[in-house]
Design a protein around this motif. Structure first.
Motif, PDB file in Angstrom:
ATOM      1  N   GLY A  30     -58.692   1.345 -12.160  1.00  0.00           N
ATOM      2  CA  GLY A  30     -59.026   2.722 -12.284  1.00  0.00           C
ATOM      3  C   GLY A  30     -57.948   3.636 -12.819  1.00  0.00           C
ATOM      4  O   GLY A  30     -57.949   4.750 -13.374  1.00  0.00           O
ATOM      5  N   GLU A  31     -56.850   3.399 -12.110  1.00  0.00           N
ATOM      6  CA  GLU A  31     -55.647   4.263 -12.229  1.00  0.00           C
ATOM      7  C   GLU A  31     -55.212   4.377 -13.768  1.00  0.00           C
ATOM      8  O   GLU A  31     -54.891   5.334 -14.334  1.00  0.00           O
ATOM      9  N   PHE A  32     -54.931   3.292 -14.574  1.00  0.00           N
ATOM     10  CA  PHE A  32     -54.508   3.176 -15.861  1.00  0.00           C
ATOM     11  C   PHE A  32     -55.564   3.707 -16.812  1.00  0.00           C
ATOM     12  O   PHE A  32     -55.112   4.547 -17.616  1.00  0.00           O
ATOM     13  N   ALA A  33     -56.682   3.437 -16.340  1.00  0.00           N
ATOM     14  CA  ALA A  33     -57.968   4.154 -17.149  1.00  0.00           C
ATOM     15  C   ALA A  33     -57.962   5.581 -17.156  1.00  0.00           C
ATOM     16  O   ALA A  33     -58.104   6.250 -18.066  1.00  0.00           O
ATOM     17  N   CYS A  34     -57.647   6.001 -15.782  1.00  0.00           N
ATOM     18  CA  CYS A  34     -57.585   7.401 -15.724  1.00  0.00           C
ATOM     19  C   CYS A  34     -56.550   8.068 -16.667  1.00  0.00           C
ATOM     20  O   CYS A  34     -56.966   9.045 -17.135  1.00  0.00           O
ATOM     21  N   LEU A  38     -56.439  11.021 -20.119  1.00  0.00           N
ATOM     22  CA  LEU A  38     -55.743  12.202 -20.059  1.00  0.00           C
ATOM     23  C   LEU A  38     -54.789  12.148 -21.321  1.00  0.00           C
ATOM     24  O   LEU A  38     -54.140  13.309 -21.626  1.00  0.00           O
ATOM     25  N   ALA A  39     -54.598  11.141 -21.927  1.00  0.00           N
ATOM     26  CA  ALA A  39     -53.488  11.097 -22.962  1.00  0.00           C
ATOM     27  C   ALA A  39     -53.408  12.099 -24.050  1.00  0.00           C
ATOM     28  O   ALA A  39     -52.448  12.285 -24.734  1.00  0.00           O
ATOM     29  N   GLN A 272     -61.854  18.095 -13.802  1.00  0.00           N
ATOM     30  CA  GLN A 272     -62.977  18.498 -14.562  1.00  0.00           C
ATOM     31  C   GLN A 272     -62.881  17.688 -15.904  1.00  0.00           C
ATOM     32  O   GLN A 272     -64.072  17.260 -16.566  1.00  0.00           O
ATOM     33  N   ARG A 273     -61.786  17.233 -16.474  1.00  0.00           N
ATOM     34  CA  ARG A 273     -61.665  16.656 -17.459  1.00  0.00           C
ATOM     35  C   ARG A 273     -62.460  15.224 -17.347  1.00  0.00           C
ATOM     36  O   ARG A 273     -63.211  14.748 -18.264  1.00  0.00           O
ATOM     37  N   LEU A 274     -62.080  14.473 -16.287  1.00  0.00           N
ATOM     38  CA  LEU A 274     -62.326  13.258 -16.035  1.00  0.00           C
ATOM     39  C   LEU A 274     -63.947  13.017 -15.385  1.00  0.00           C
ATOM     40  O   LEU A 274     -64.517  12.075 -15.080  1.00  0.00           O
TER      41      LEU A 274
END
Length: 298
Positions: A30-34, A38-39, A272-274
């Motif tokens: 989940g961390e790397f996907a999150c 945002l990239a 909000q973005r995620l």
């Protein structure tokens, strides 16, 4: 045949932000996907995620394959950063369906392919809870353990590091160790920030002294507490070391009110973005805020 990156594939896989699968938590955690979601709009340190079996479960040829895959990823990282030996952080990719050890090792200031390989192997070897395997395969097919995700990230030489999220531990929130300030009549969600000088090593530990801030969702400061901060982890003279905080800074707030509000505002933007709640670690460097970790709240 198992798909690359699946729970029962034996071949190691590497994912950079632009790669297919880099935003799929079932592949990279989940961390790397999150972070990769945002990239496109938030400046992030260059990183990649490697998923693989423990080296203890690999045949000699598979161990060689792991080194080749890691060497290719390191060469790609060198090309992206323009640095012959970028200084790196190596740790377990957290969040999502990949297994989560309670105290997996993390390594700061890793430089060079040999040191990177050693650090990745140590993280992959760390015990983890039972993992879901393909029921068609016997446990011995994967050494009984399955795949783990390792996050390799360029080290940001932070002047201040902050953790921010809902009800951050120790930040005076309803779920933390401190009570909500008296006179607050409603149970609206609150934003907690913990901040420390330097790279923030140990910041997740509530026993580590850190300044704390408590904001409402409209970014009104409810509470600020300054801790006595005696030690900090910094990148100095080409190495990461623990040093004493200068006496003049031990009782000085790491972030002033406006800076802490900016950290909270960045958290709200990311949430909000995620479209889900997260916990973030944010590095402050020369006035810029750089998210260095972002994981979904379970």
């Amino acid at each position: 045949m198992a798909a690359p990156g699946s729970e029962y594939s034996r071949r190691p896989c590497v994912y950079f932000a632009a790669d297919a699968g880099a935003r799929r938590p079932e592949l990279v955690g989940g961390e790397f996907a999150c972070m990769n979601e945002l990239a496109d709009e938030v400046p992030l340190p260059t990183s990649f995620c490697l998923t693989a079996l423990s080296p203890d479960d690999l045949l000699p040829a598979e161990t060689d394959d792991l080194r080749r895959v890691l060497a290719g990823a390191y060469a790609r990282l060198q090309a992206i950063t323009g640095q012959p030996d970028p200084r790196l952080v190596v740790r377990r990719s957290t969040g999502g369906p990949l297994p989560q050890p309670s105290t997996a090792p993390s390594f700061l200031d890793v430089a060079g392919l040999n040191r990177l390989t050693d650090a990745v192997h140590e993280v992959l070897r760390w015990p983890a809870p039972t993992r879901v395997l393909d029921p068609r395969l016997p446990p011995a097919a994967l050494g009984g353990r399955g795949r783990s995700g390792v996050l390799v990230q360029v080290l940001v030489p932070a002047e201040v590091t902050a953790q921010v999220g809902p009800s951050a531990p120790g930040a005076g929130t309803r779920r933390g160790t401190d009570p909500v300030p008296s006179g607050r009549p409603d149970p609206d969600p609150l934003i907690g920030v913990r901040a420390a000088w330097g790279l923030g090593e140990g910041l997740h530990d509530e026993e580590t002294p850190a300044d704390t801030y408590l904001f409402t969702e409209n970014l009104r400061l409810l509470q600020q507490r300054i801790a006595k901060k005696d030690w900090m982890t910094v990148l100095a003279e080409g190495a990461v070391m623990s040093v004493q905080v200068p006496a003049r800074l031990r009782l000085v707030t790491c972030l002033d009110e406006e800076q802490a509000r900016r950290v909270s505002s960045l958290y709200l933007h990311v949430r909000q973005r995620l479209r889900r709640d997260v916990r973030m670690s944010v590095a402050s460097l020369a006035g810029d805020l750089v998210p260095v970790a972002c994981a979904p709240v379970s």
